[in-house]
Design an enzyme around this catalytic site. Structure first.
Site, mmCIF file in Angstrom:
data_model
loop_
_atom_site.group_PDB
_atom_site.id
_atom_site.type_symbol
_atom_site.label_atom_id
_atom_site.label_comp_id
_atom_site.label_asym_id
_atom_site.label_seq_id
_atom_site.Cartn_x
_atom_site.Cartn_y
_atom_site.Cartn_z
ATOM 1 N N GLU A 174 31.750 58.740 -26.870
ATOM 2 C CA GLU A 174 32.652 57.689 -27.363
ATOM 3 C C GLU A 174 32.816 57.762 -28.879
ATOM 4 O OE1 GLU A 174 34.009 54.805 -25.244
ATOM 5 O OE2 GLU A 174 33.659 56.197 -23.594
ATOM 6 N N HIS A 250 29.457 49.562 -26.866
ATOM 7 C CA HIS A 250 29.267 50.600 -27.899
ATOM 8 C C HIS A 250 28.201 50.088 -28.860
ATOM 9 C CE1 HIS A 250 33.732 51.923 -27.342
ATOM 10 N NE2 HIS A 250 32.958 52.805 -26.751
ATOM 11 N N CYS A 371 35.933 48.850 -35.181
ATOM 12 C CA CYS A 371 36.543 49.692 -34.137
ATOM 13 C C CYS A 371 37.822 50.322 -34.638
ATOM 14 C CB CYS A 371 36.936 48.858 -32.924
ATOM 15 S SG CYS A 371 35.588 48.051 -32.114
HETATM 16 O O1 SUG Z 1 37.173 51.074 -25.128
HETATM 17 N N1 SUG Z 1 39.226 48.237 -25.275
HETATM 18 C C1 SUG Z 1 38.452 49.253 -25.960
HETATM 19 C C2 SUG Z 1 37.806 48.639 -27.174
HETATM 20 C C3 SUG Z 1 37.172 49.675 -28.033
HETATM 21 C C4 SUG Z 1 36.400 49.088 -29.150
HETATM 22 N N2 SUG Z 1 35.840 50.108 -29.940
HETATM 23 C C5 SUG Z 1 34.629 50.100 -30.510
HETATM 24 N N3 SUG Z 1 33.712 49.226 -30.204
HETATM 25 N N4 SUG Z 1 34.357 51.032 -31.341
HETATM 26 C C6 SUG Z 1 37.416 49.868 -25.030
HETATM 27 O O2 SUG Z 1 36.840 49.140 -24.218
HETATM 28 C C7 SUG Z 1 40.814 47.448 -23.623
HETATM 29 C C8 SUG Z 1 42.197 47.823 -23.123
HETATM 30 C C9 SUG Z 1 42.775 46.818 -22.189
HETATM 31 O O3 SUG Z 1 42.050 46.169 -21.444
HETATM 32 O O4 SUG Z 1 44.008 46.666 -22.224
HETATM 33 C C10 SUG Z 1 40.103 48.574 -24.305
HETATM 34 O O5 SUG Z 1 40.326 49.732 -24.021
#
Ligand code: SUG
Length: 448
Positions: A174, A250, A371
């Site tokens: 990730e 994460h 993020c």
């Molecule tokens: O991978 N949300 C992302 C959020 C990522 C956050 N990044 C970090 N913590 N670095 C994920 O879960 C949600 C998309 C949706 O539900 O429409 C989403 O992909």
């Protein structure tokens, strides 16, 4: 030589929506099906970039991706004209269309893992695109991510690019969200800290019971090998599986580090004492003094941390050596978190200021300030070798704001994703953007 930590922020794409796609990500799950506002989302992100630039930080921008992902839908068996592909997917497999429309590439902390040149065997800055293979909607990001990063960091003398790891869960990767670099100075060798959720091959490591652990130890080790990191410059640690089950999908949801400082929650890791000692020793051997700031669960619970995204903050070094913490608005509205932050400031520790940003559109999908950015430590020569089209300036901010206002809708719900006109709108916008950012042809519609 002077060196910098440059934050490259993901520009939110025109299809930003709440698809409920990320099992294990509480915000994504609980805001599923709500209507989103892509224009506001992009402007909120741009406002953060502009503010950091105005504070004197070097700020960059990372382009969004082509969505709906037509090529992906075709690979899944939908055929005909572009409009027919969308129509058939909407009729027969709406969840696939929603996944193919996600603007999730905006969370560029998951785009790649980056090792600065001072840490790598060949003295180049190394990038490994993250395979993000835990979720379909994210697994489709890495080919375009690789092309965009290649166009931004195009100089082979200074930059080395690695393709994403094999696309199987055993190598689930990730990116930078599970990677933190400690150093005395950005230009000096540092210690790279890899946090994994489970081991794919070694059953001695515990694993969460409910939600997926997205990052494996084996993926982190492969990235460290690809980047040519030395053993003295790497520390691995396991995330506490119990907190993954509470929505910490994460490591950057429960810890953030910068320079010599690790800011983390008491429950973030397994074997905390051991990993802190290792970080202390290894950073010490590289001329740094490791400082750990532990947030006790008695003051901020894991639930508070997940709701407020206290740890998904940006910890930035200012010219005078003090640090600035960039937090989302949700930290101010959570009383316990806000009180904690007041105490942190009063402590006279490394954190001297807290700045609050409204990033609600991204937050509702589980993405806070951290993020939205990919950190790349660069020396002056390397910074000069970056494609200057992606470095934020006042004129570029103006151009991008106008570009968003011209092309983005202010409402997006599931039915809008089925509108074939959306694809044309997105391609028109991205074609213009790739020229604004001087990226050349990076999108599937531009190269196929
Ligand atoms: O991978 N949300 C992302 C959020 C990522 C956050 N990044 C970090 N913590 N670095 C994920 O879960 C949600 C998309 C949706 O539900 O429409 C989403 O992909």
């Amino acid at each position: 030589m002077k060196s910098y930590e440059v934050n490259f922020d993901g520009l939110v794409g025109p299809t930003h929506n709440y698809g409920g796609l990320s099992y294990g990500n509480v915000a994504s799950q609980s805001n599923s099906q709500q209507s989103s506002n892509p224009r506001e989302a992009a402007l909120q992100g741009l406002a953060k970039m502009k503010a950091l630039m105005e504070m004197g930080f070097v700020q960059g921008v990372l382009a969004p991706q082509e969505r709906p992902d037509l090529a992906g839908l075709r690979a899944l068996g939908f055929s005909g004209t572009d409009a027919q592909v969308i129509e058939k997917a909407a009729k027969d497999a709406m969840p696939l269309l929603v996944a193919s429309c996600s603007a999730s590439s905006m969370w560029v902390a998951n785009a790649a893992t980056v090792s600065p040149s001072a840490d790598t065997a060949d003295g180049r800055v190394h990038f490994t695109a993250a395979n993000l293979n835990c979720k379909y909607h994210r697994s489709i990001e890495h080919p375009t991510t690789s092309r965009v990063l290649g166009a931004m960091f195009a100089n082979q003398q200074h930059f080395a690019h690695h393709a994403a790891l094999p696309a199987v869960a055993q190598f689930g990767d990730e990116g930078a969200a599970n990677h933190t670099r400690f150093c005395h100075d950005y230009g000096q060798p540092g210690v790279e800290f890899f946090v994994f959720g489970r081991s794919a091959f070694d059953t001695r490591y515990p694993a969460p019971q409910k939600y997926p652990a997205r990052q494996t130890l084996e993926a982190s080790q492969a990235v460290a090998r690809l980047h040519g990191l030395s053993e003295e410059g790497v520390v691995y640690a396991q995330q506490n599986p119990a907190i993954i089950d509470q929505g910490v999908f994460h490591n950057d949801v429960i810890a953030v580090g910068n320079g010599e400082v690790l800011f983390y929650h008491e429950d973030a890791f397994l074997n905390t004492e051991h990993l802190l000692a290792e970080l202390h020793d290894k950073l010490g051997r590289r001329g740094g003094r490791f400082k750990a700031i532990c947030v006790p669960r008695a003051e901020v619970t894991v639930e508070d941390a997940v709701r407020s995204y206290l740890f998904n903050s940006q910890l930035l070094s200012r010219a005078d050596g003090s640090m600035l913490l960039i937090v989302p608005e949700e930290c101010r509205t959570n009383e316990r978190v806000w009180q904690y932050l007041q105490r942190l400031l009063a402590d006279e520790g490394p954190v001297a200021e807290v700045n609050v940003f409204d990033l609600k559109q991204s937050m509702q999908n589980g993405g806070g300030p951290a993020c939205l950015r990919l950190r790349v430590a660069l020396n002056e020569t390397e910074l000069a070798a970056v494609n200057q089209g992606v470095i934020m300036t006042a004129p570029l901010y103006g151009t991008l704001t106008q570009w968003v206002e011209k092309h983005y809708r202010d409402r997006m719900s599931e039915s809008d994703l089925a509108d074939p006109a959306l694809l044309i709108e997105c391609r028109t916008a991205l074609d213009e953007l790739s020229q604004i950012l001087k990226l050349g042809a990076v999108y599937p519609f531009q190269i196929n």
